[in-house]
Motif scaffolding. Sequence first.
Motif, PDB file in Angstrom:
ATOM      1  N   SER A   1      14.404   2.548  -2.801  1.00  0.00           N
ATOM      2  CA  SER A   1      12.997   2.983  -2.287  1.00  0.00           C
ATOM      3  C   SER A   1      13.380   3.309  -0.874  1.00  0.00           C
ATOM      4  O   SER A   1      12.618   4.180  -0.599  1.00  0.00           O
ATOM      5  CB  SER A   1      12.186   1.698  -2.499  1.00  0.00           C
TER       6      SER A   1
ATOM      7  N   SER B   1      16.707  -1.809  -6.227  1.00  0.00           N
ATOM      8  CA  SER B   1      15.435  -1.237  -6.019  1.00  0.00           C
ATOM      9  C   SER B   1      14.893  -0.780  -4.613  1.00  0.00           C
ATOM     10  O   SER B   1      14.462   0.167  -4.169  1.00  0.00           O
ATOM     11  CB  SER B   1      14.248  -2.235  -6.520  1.00  0.00           C
TER      12      SER B   1
ATOM     13  N   GLU C   1      14.547   6.949  -0.836  1.00  0.00           N
ATOM     14  CA  GLU C   1      13.214   8.133  -1.491  1.00  0.00           C
ATOM     15  C   GLU C   1      12.627   8.166  -0.123  1.00  0.00           C
ATOM     16  O   GLU C   1      12.000   9.389   0.143  1.00  0.00           O
ATOM     17  CB  GLU C   1      12.584   7.455  -2.653  1.00  0.00           C
ATOM     18  N   ASN C   2      12.218   6.974   0.624  1.00  0.00           N
ATOM     19  CA  ASN C   2      11.385   7.342   1.737  1.00  0.00           C
ATOM     20  C   ASN C   2      12.216   7.884   2.945  1.00  0.00           C
ATOM     21  O   ASN C   2      11.440   8.980   3.290  1.00  0.00           O
ATOM     22  CB  ASN C   2      11.043   5.921   2.278  1.00  0.00           C
TER      23      ASN C   2
END
Length: 591
Positions: free
Chosen positions: A39, A35, A42-43
């Motif tokens: 994340s 996760s 994605e950032n």
Amino acid sequence: MRMSFRAKLMLSYLALLLVMSAAIYLYLNHSLHKSIVSSLQENLTNAARLTAVMADHNPGRLSAEAPALAAAAGRALSARVTLINPQGIVTGDSEVAPDKLGELENHLDRPEVKDALQQGRGAAIRYSATLRTDMLYVAVPLVVNKVNEGVVRLALPLAAVDKALARMHTMLGIGLLIAFILALIFSDILARLTSRPLRQVAAIAAAISEGDFRRRLPAVWHDELGDLARIMNEMAARLEAQLTTLSREKSRLDAILKGMGEGLMVTDADGAISLVNPAFCLLFGVSDTVIGAPLSHISRHPALHDSYSKVRQSGSELQEEMTLQVSGEKVLLTHWVPLTAESGSGGVVAVFHDISDLKRLENIRKDFVANVSHELRTPVTVIKGYAETLLDGLIKENPEQAARFVAIIHDHSERLTALLADLLSLSELESAGFSLQLQPIPLESSLRRAFTLVAESAAAKGITVTPPPAPLLPVMADQGRLEQVLVNLLDNAVKYTPAGGLVAILVSEEDGCLRIAVQDSGTGVPAESIPRLFERFYRVDAGRSRDEGGTGLGLAIVKHIVQLHGGTVRAENNRDSRGATFSCTLKKAVG
């Protein structure tokens, strides 16, 4: 090592908790790592696209200001920003000085660069040779005025991810440790609560196994334990009833075995004794310790072992009569019955009936019949012979000899009369309904009357009869039978004492009784004959006894009369003189 059920239950709870905790830990570790990385990707992707947008607003100066743009974007995003042209040459890097950009390798073969050029987005995690650490790379196309000018790549070291994961591992470990401690406490409580009924079941089951069938389990549980409690209670009740029945049957069997007059022996399939009764122990002179011993421990007599072997081999019943030397000679009637088991031949049951007394009585009966026949045959033959002679005319031809024959016939008829009288007397004494009229009797008067009856025959032989010193205590007796005893003893003493001899009557006290003894000065009795003197028709000197007119039943009558009075008879030779002493005991009269 023995472990209690509670400990096993508690350990099972803890093992289950450990397995669940490990699974949760592994799942959370993998999920959190995935996760966080997702994340970050994605950032970084969004940041890379923002950087591409910034470059699109300054198209004229992109090649010249690529290092400055990369540095500005890196400071703003806190990430490493790299600008790469379509040929793979790095034109700007926030972590590398502009004058050293030429030293960098061509990045066209980087996976994230390839993916960005081909698919519009690329990401990769690998070791950075420039920064010497694991990095997360995200790349997007750099499009300026709709023309692909290369790739914008953002990179972030994974050390931050590792630190975040380490902090989460610590928190997760602390949480699991607290959960483990709480689970340990609750599992102990739960194990105690769960095992308490089982401990009750075990305790009552142990009591039942020790024979306490009155214990019962409380049927308060509404689960499998409740079913088990009801089943055990029913089992205990049935066992108690069965054992009560078995105990009653055993007591009855013991009473039957103890009351049996016959000896009983049971052997197992191996020939070892498994059961005996008291009559058997008494018969063979053993104790119940012979149980478990082989048959040879009882007796080595061949007839006993032959009978046992026959029954084992034939498997059928057997009745045999045998004579064994067991505490003297004994005649036994044996009945052997085989015990058959499902697996084959079992043991043997043997019943031993001691018929020694029956055999002895049978021999006595035979001897009695033979003796009576012999005693009757002699006088009857004499009477018949002399009567036939007289009938042939001797009375007229020789009256003097005929008178002598008549006297002989008279003597033998008197002998027959005495014999029949003694036989009738014995028969009367032995009859089932015969009883004596016991009363206090003065012994002196009875001795006087008995002496009067033998005085004539004593005087004829010049025998002196010495009475006991007066006074004499009275005795409990039947007067007529007492005088019969005294007359028989005195008459025998006079008959077997030579002329001029001495007969003494002695009276002494002995254990609440009076012993009346008649002592003669005759020839005495052979030692081997003394035990048989009181048998019927037994004579030490048969010829002399008949000459004296004896029937051979006098002492037998004395014995029966004295025994009916509760006394005893005895015969013995005198120690300090010739002759013998015959005595009997009678109870003293009380009051």
